[in-house]
Design an enzyme around this catalytic site. Structure first.
Site, PDB file in Angstrom:
ATOM      1  N   HIS A 135      -6.554   7.126   2.818  1.00 34.80           N
ATOM      2  CA  HIS A 135      -7.703   7.933   3.263  1.00 34.80           C
ATOM      3  C   HIS A 135      -8.939   7.716   2.383  1.00 34.80           C
ATOM      4  O   HIS A 135     -10.031   8.148   2.758  1.00 34.80           O
ATOM      5  CB  HIS A 135      -7.356   9.428   3.251  1.00 34.80           C
ATOM      6  CG  HIS A 135      -6.317   9.815   4.252  1.00 34.80           C
ATOM      7  ND1 HIS A 135      -6.427   9.528   5.593  1.00 34.80           N
ATOM      8  CD2 HIS A 135      -5.124  10.464   4.103  1.00 34.80           C
ATOM      9  CE1 HIS A 135      -5.357   9.990   6.228  1.00 34.80           C
ATOM     10  NE2 HIS A 135      -4.543  10.550   5.351  1.00 34.80           N
ATOM     11  N   ASP A 147       5.510  10.196   6.716  1.00 37.64           N
ATOM     12  CA  ASP A 147       5.274  11.520   7.276  1.00 37.64           C
ATOM     13  C   ASP A 147       5.364  11.562   8.798  1.00 37.64           C
ATOM     14  O   ASP A 147       5.173  12.611   9.413  1.00 37.64           O
ATOM     15  CB  ASP A 147       3.935  12.094   6.781  1.00 37.64           C
ATOM     16  CG  ASP A 147       2.840  11.057   6.699  1.00 37.64           C
ATOM     17  OD1 ASP A 147       3.022   9.942   7.239  1.00 37.64           O
ATOM     18  OD2 ASP A 147       1.786  11.351   6.106  1.00 37.64           O
ATOM     19  N   HIS A 154      -0.765   9.635   9.664  1.00 37.53           N
ATOM     20  CA  HIS A 154      -2.207   9.908   9.727  1.00 37.53           C
ATOM     21  C   HIS A 154      -2.984   8.598   9.833  1.00 37.53           C
ATOM     22  O   HIS A 154      -2.558   7.570   9.310  1.00 37.53           O
ATOM     23  CB  HIS A 154      -2.651  10.652   8.459  1.00 37.53           C
ATOM     24  CG  HIS A 154      -1.927  11.946   8.226  1.00 37.53           C
ATOM     25  ND1 HIS A 154      -0.832  12.041   7.403  1.00 37.53           N
ATOM     26  CD2 HIS A 154      -2.138  13.187   8.744  1.00 37.53           C
ATOM     27  CE1 HIS A 154      -0.395  13.302   7.404  1.00 37.53           C
ATOM     28  NE2 HIS A 154      -1.163  14.012   8.205  1.00 37.53           N
ATOM     29  N   ASP A 181       1.797   5.108   8.423  1.00 38.17           N
ATOM     30  CA  ASP A 181       1.676   6.520   8.040  1.00 38.17           C
ATOM     31  C   ASP A 181       1.242   7.294   9.285  1.00 38.17           C
ATOM     32  O   ASP A 181       0.509   6.772  10.121  1.00 38.17           O
ATOM     33  CB  ASP A 181       0.631   6.656   6.928  1.00 38.17           C
ATOM     34  CG  ASP A 181       0.564   8.062   6.344  1.00 38.17           C
ATOM     35  OD1 ASP A 181       1.126   8.280   5.264  1.00 38.17           O
ATOM     36  OD2 ASP A 181      -0.061   8.949   6.989  1.00 38.17           O
TER      37      ASP A 181
HETATM   38 ZN   LIG Z   1      -0.042  10.673   6.040  1.00 41.22          ZN
END
Ligand SMILES: [Zn+2]
Length: 342
Positions: free
Chosen positions: A125, A249, A164, A162
């Protein structure tokens, strides 16, 4: 060329203190406990160096690096609503990025056929001048940039599984045709970026591939996307190095998302990408991102390592006609830039 894969780690990962927070030192402890019980699945353990500051600043401006260093040196604090640092977080972050860069050297020098760089804080991120989403420096992006700038590569592929969207990596290479960034991520979900229509810009148009999936996606959809979208993209792009932003995740036990993957799902994706990388003669390295259910994280990392080191089984016959609709739509959409997907 040695055939022993490498595990990169550094004790500073345990010193990045986040308080009551899902991105906690116990993540690393849980992984180490699981792997120790399984004799590290044949991986050789190596200690990661701190990154050379000049390599780091190829992605993150010196003023930003200095600002992180200063906040840590003065006791730490919150950088945004989710992202907190403690006095030793800067050192941890330098080793997290340094591990990813050392991994690239090991892979490109033929000292390891595959490797896993496992540190905190995670990175995908992080933008060039902004920490967010538990991330300070974008470890995988720094490693890819290093491979281009210092190792003379022309084509690096980053696969981000991931749950996200890897918005930082997405943006850092948005205009580049030398990094093919492919992200599978739940949508809607934090950070809210990564629609299918974001395909990169300028010379990089077509080299950013976003594959959003709905909650409940499960092993079948993730694995179908890897087998039937990511693998043919890789064969078309022909990367000289493949990096996985390996977050866990998307696991069904994870408290932060709802994608319902199992340990076996992660193993299957790892096997598929390994098979692809071997066919392309491109070494394969993983960089740890998220994953917040400690048991699921530890088991799924172990499943990944097993998939990267055990003899590959014969590929499953692909009937091709039974792909989920999301996969068929993704292939149709991408065929404009990547004719092999038609
Ligand atoms: Zn994540």
């Amino acid at each position: 060329m040695t055939s022993t894969p490498v595990w990169l780690e550094h004790p500073s990962s345990l010193l990045h203190e986040t308080g009551p927070h899902p991105e906690q030192p116990a993540r690393i402890t849980a992984i180490e406990h699981e792997l120790a019980a399984r004799d590290w699945l044949g991986f050789e353990r190596m200690t990661s160096p701190a990154i050379d500051r000049a390599v780091l600043t190829a992605v993150h401006p010196e003023a930003y690096v200095a600002s992180i260093e200063r906040v840590c040196a003065t006791g730490g604090g919150f950088l945004d609503a989710d992202t907190v640092v403690s006095p030793q977080s800067f050192e941890a972050a330098l080793h997290a990025a340094g591990g990813a860069v050392r991994m690239v050297d090991l892979l490109l020098d033929g000292e390891a056929p595959r490797a896993f760089s496992a540190h905190r804080p995670p990175g995908h991120h992080a933008q060039t001048s902004r920490a967010m989403g538990f991330c300070l420096f974008n470890n995988v992006a720094v490693a890819a940039q290093y491979a281009l700038d210092r190792r003379g590569l022309d084509r690096v592929m980053i696969v981000d599984w991931d749950v996200h969207h890897g918005n930082g990596t997405n943006d850092i290479f948005h205009a580049s045709d030398r990094v093919l960034f492919v992200s599978i991520h739940q949508s809607p979900l934090y950070p809210g970026t990564g629609p299918a229509g974001d395909v990169g810009s300028g010379e990089g148009r077509g080299f950013t591939v976003n594959l959003p999936v709905p909650p409940g996606a499960g092993d079948r959809l993730f694995c179908s996307l890897v087998d039937q979208v990511v693998a043919p993209l890789a064969r078309s792009f022909s990367p000289q190095l493949m990096l996985i932003s390996a977050g866990y995740d998307a696991h069904r036990d994870d408290p932060l998302a709802e994608c319902e993957l199992t340990d076996d799902g992660f193993a299957a994706m790892a096997r598929s990408l390994r098979r692809t990388s071997e066919a392309l003669d491109a070494p394969l390295g993983c960089v740890l991102e998220g994953g917040y259910a400690l048991g699921a994280l530890a088991r799924s990392v172990a499943a990944t390592l097993a998939a990267l080191n055990e003899p590959l089984p014969a590929p499953e016959p692909d009937d091709g006609g039974d792909a989920p609709l999301i996969v068929r739509y993704a292939r149709e959409r991408l065929a404009q830039s990547w004719p092999a997907l038609a």
